[in-house]
Design an enzyme around this catalytic site. Structure first.
Site, PDB file in Angstrom:
ATOM      1  N   LYS A  16       0.826  -1.217   0.000  1.00  0.00           N
ATOM      2  CA  LYS A  16       0.000   0.000   0.000  1.00  0.00           C
ATOM      3  C   LYS A  16       0.859   1.265   0.000  1.00  0.00           C
ATOM      4  CE  LYS A  16      -2.277  -0.841   3.856  1.00  0.00           C
ATOM      5  NZ  LYS A  16      -1.817  -2.170   4.323  1.00  0.00           N
ATOM      6  N   ARG A  91      -9.727   1.218   8.809  1.00  0.00           N
ATOM      7  CA  ARG A  91      -9.480  -0.214   8.951  1.00  0.00           C
ATOM      8  C   ARG A  91     -10.386  -0.892   9.940  1.00  0.00           C
ATOM      9  NH1 ARG A  91      -3.488   0.168   8.955  1.00  0.00           N
ATOM     10  NH2 ARG A  91      -2.780  -1.218  10.553  1.00  0.00           N
ATOM     11  N   ARG A 128      11.682  -6.741   5.492  1.00  0.00           N
ATOM     12  CA  ARG A 128      11.700  -5.338   5.093  1.00  0.00           C
ATOM     13  C   ARG A 128      12.367  -4.439   6.136  1.00  0.00           C
ATOM     14  NH1 ARG A 128       5.598  -2.673   5.306  1.00  0.00           N
ATOM     15  NH2 ARG A 128       5.407  -2.731   7.571  1.00  0.00           N
ATOM     16  N   ARG A 160      11.158  -2.097  11.582  1.00  0.00           N
ATOM     17  CA  ARG A 160      10.066  -1.633  12.436  1.00  0.00           C
ATOM     18  C   ARG A 160       9.847  -2.605  13.593  1.00  0.00           C
ATOM     19  NH1 ARG A 160       5.021   0.025   8.648  1.00  0.00           N
ATOM     20  NH2 ARG A 160       3.956  -1.017  10.358  1.00  0.00           N
ATOM     21  N   ARG A 171      -0.934  -8.641  13.762  1.00  0.00           N
ATOM     22  CA  ARG A 171      -1.466  -7.693  12.779  1.00  0.00           C
ATOM     23  C   ARG A 171      -2.308  -8.387  11.718  1.00  0.00           C
ATOM     24  NH1 ARG A 171       3.999  -5.720  11.149  1.00  0.00           N
ATOM     25  NH2 ARG A 171       3.078  -4.267   9.655  1.00  0.00           N
TER      26      ARG A 171
HETATM   27  P1  ADP Z   1       0.647  -1.923   8.838  1.00  0.00           P
HETATM   28  O1  ADP Z   1      -0.610  -1.805   8.058  1.00  0.00           O
HETATM   29  O2  ADP Z   1       1.793  -2.402   8.020  1.00  0.00           O
HETATM   30  O3  ADP Z   1       0.520  -2.650  10.134  1.00  0.00           O
HETATM   31  P2  ADP Z   1       0.529   0.931   9.372  1.00  0.00           P
HETATM   32  O4  ADP Z   1       1.696   1.793   9.184  1.00  0.00           O
HETATM   33  O5  ADP Z   1      -0.645   1.157   8.514  1.00  0.00           O
HETATM   34  O6  ADP Z   1       1.133  -0.505   9.242  1.00  0.00           O
HETATM   35  O7  ADP Z   1       0.047   0.980  10.889  1.00  0.00           O
HETATM   36  C1  ADP Z   1       0.929   0.729  11.960  1.00  0.00           C
HETATM   37  C2  ADP Z   1       0.169   0.679  13.265  1.00  0.00           C
HETATM   38  O8  ADP Z   1      -0.438   1.967  13.517  1.00  0.00           O
HETATM   39  C3  ADP Z   1      -0.991  -0.303  13.331  1.00  0.00           C
HETATM   40  O9  ADP Z   1      -0.585  -1.598  13.660  1.00  0.00           O
HETATM   41  C4  ADP Z   1      -1.853   0.341  14.426  1.00  0.00           C
HETATM   42  O10 ADP Z   1      -1.318   0.131  15.709  1.00  0.00           O
HETATM   43  C5  ADP Z   1      -1.705   1.822  14.125  1.00  0.00           C
HETATM   44  N1  ADP Z   1      -2.738   2.296  13.181  1.00  0.00           N
HETATM   45  C6  ADP Z   1      -2.518   2.822  11.938  1.00  0.00           C
HETATM   46  N2  ADP Z   1      -3.667   3.158  11.342  1.00  0.00           N
HETATM   47  C7  ADP Z   1      -4.659   2.810  12.204  1.00  0.00           C
HETATM   48  C8  ADP Z   1      -6.078   2.891  12.159  1.00  0.00           C
HETATM   49  N3  ADP Z   1      -6.728   3.375  11.086  1.00  0.00           N
HETATM   50  N4  ADP Z   1      -6.764   2.457  13.247  1.00  0.00           N
HETATM   51  C9  ADP Z   1      -6.147   1.972  14.317  1.00  0.00           C
HETATM   52  N5  ADP Z   1      -4.820   1.855  14.428  1.00  0.00           N
HETATM   53  C10 ADP Z   1      -4.064   2.276  13.383  1.00  0.00           C
END
Ligand code: ADP
Ligand code: ZN
Length: 218
Positions: A16, A91, A128, A160, A171
């Site tokens: 993404k 999400r 990654r 990360r 996740r």
């Molecule tokens: P990934 O999708 O690879 O896990 P992101 O960078 O999108 O990584 O998100 C990292 C973390 O940030 C998530 O695991 C969550 O803890 C938090 N987060 C990001 N976006 C949201 C969201 N829309 N709602 C709740 N938590 C979020």
């Protein structure tokens, strides 16, 4: 000109971030990643960052209210007037509903779902590395990962904290339970497009741009 608001869905590691950066350049709309916004807050050590750091490291979701507020603020900035590429938001179903309310009539134009198998994303996530400054993604075998220095901006290249096997499993479980229901949500609104994310990056970009083009959105 109507706003071009696009939602990009897909598991962690589906690509993404990379695709959103490209589409953001192509269409001149900002890439809005709630993960990036939250990580920046953690890095800066703000109260928000302190509140969410442990949750994020564990791979769990932060509260709907909190991210809804962040997105609400982000849409008030001038560069979002023409639209936005939403990455990592919504999400959960409550977030999707909050977003509809926030955007009103000039809402989401398309939801692009990058489909990739679990095996593939586990492989991608565990190998990654990312630049803490510019967000560039590398593989563990790239020179930038080995040296720890980004060739784009000179920033630190790290793994990360949520790219560990335990956090990855958490996740993916959260994705299946909380985020996959959004596919039916956008499908029922006639907005869902599914793209095979298990192709070369350029092919994925081409497929996404074709979907946007076919609907006369850009
Ligand atoms: P990934 O999708 O690879 O896990 P992101 O960078 O999108 O990584 O998100 C990292 C973390 O940030 C998530 O695991 C969550 O803890 C938090 N987060 C990001 N976006 C949201 C969201 N829309 N709602 C709740 N938590 C979020
Ligand atoms: Zn960098």
């Amino acid at each position: 000109m109507p706003r071009l608001n696009l939602v990009v869905l897909g598991k962690q590691g589906a690509g993404k971030g990379t695709q959103c950066k490209r589409l953001s350049d192509a269409y001149g709309i900002p890439h809005v990643s709630t993960g990036d916004i939250l990580r920046a807050a953690v890095k800066a050590g703000t109260p928000l960052g302190e509140e969410v750091a442990a949750i994020m490291d564990a791979g769990a979701l932060v509260s709907d209210d909190l991210v809804n507020r962040l997105v609400d603020e982000r849409f008030k900035e001038p560069d979002a007037k023409r639209g936005a590429l939403l990455d990592g938001f919504p999400r959960t179903l409550p977030q999707a509903e909050a977003l509809e309310e926030l955007l009103g009539d000039d809402g989401i134009k398309l939801c692009l779902n990058l489909e990739v198998s679990n095996e593939r994303v586990i492989e991608r996530l565990s190998t990654r590395r990312v630049c803490q400054e510019c967000g560039n993604i590398y593989k563990d075998t790239d020179i930038e990962a080995i040296s720890g220095t980004c060739s784009n901006c000179g920033g630190d290249v790290i793994q990360r904290k949520d790219d560990t096997p335990e956090a990855i499993a958490t996740r993916l479980g959260v994705y299946e339970r909380d985020t996959e229901p959004l596919l039916a949500f956008y499908e029922s609104r006639g907005l869902l497009v599914v793209v095979n994310g298990d192709q070369e990056m350029d092919e994925v970009t081409a497929a996404l741009e074709a979907a946007v083009h076919e609907r006369g959105l850009a």
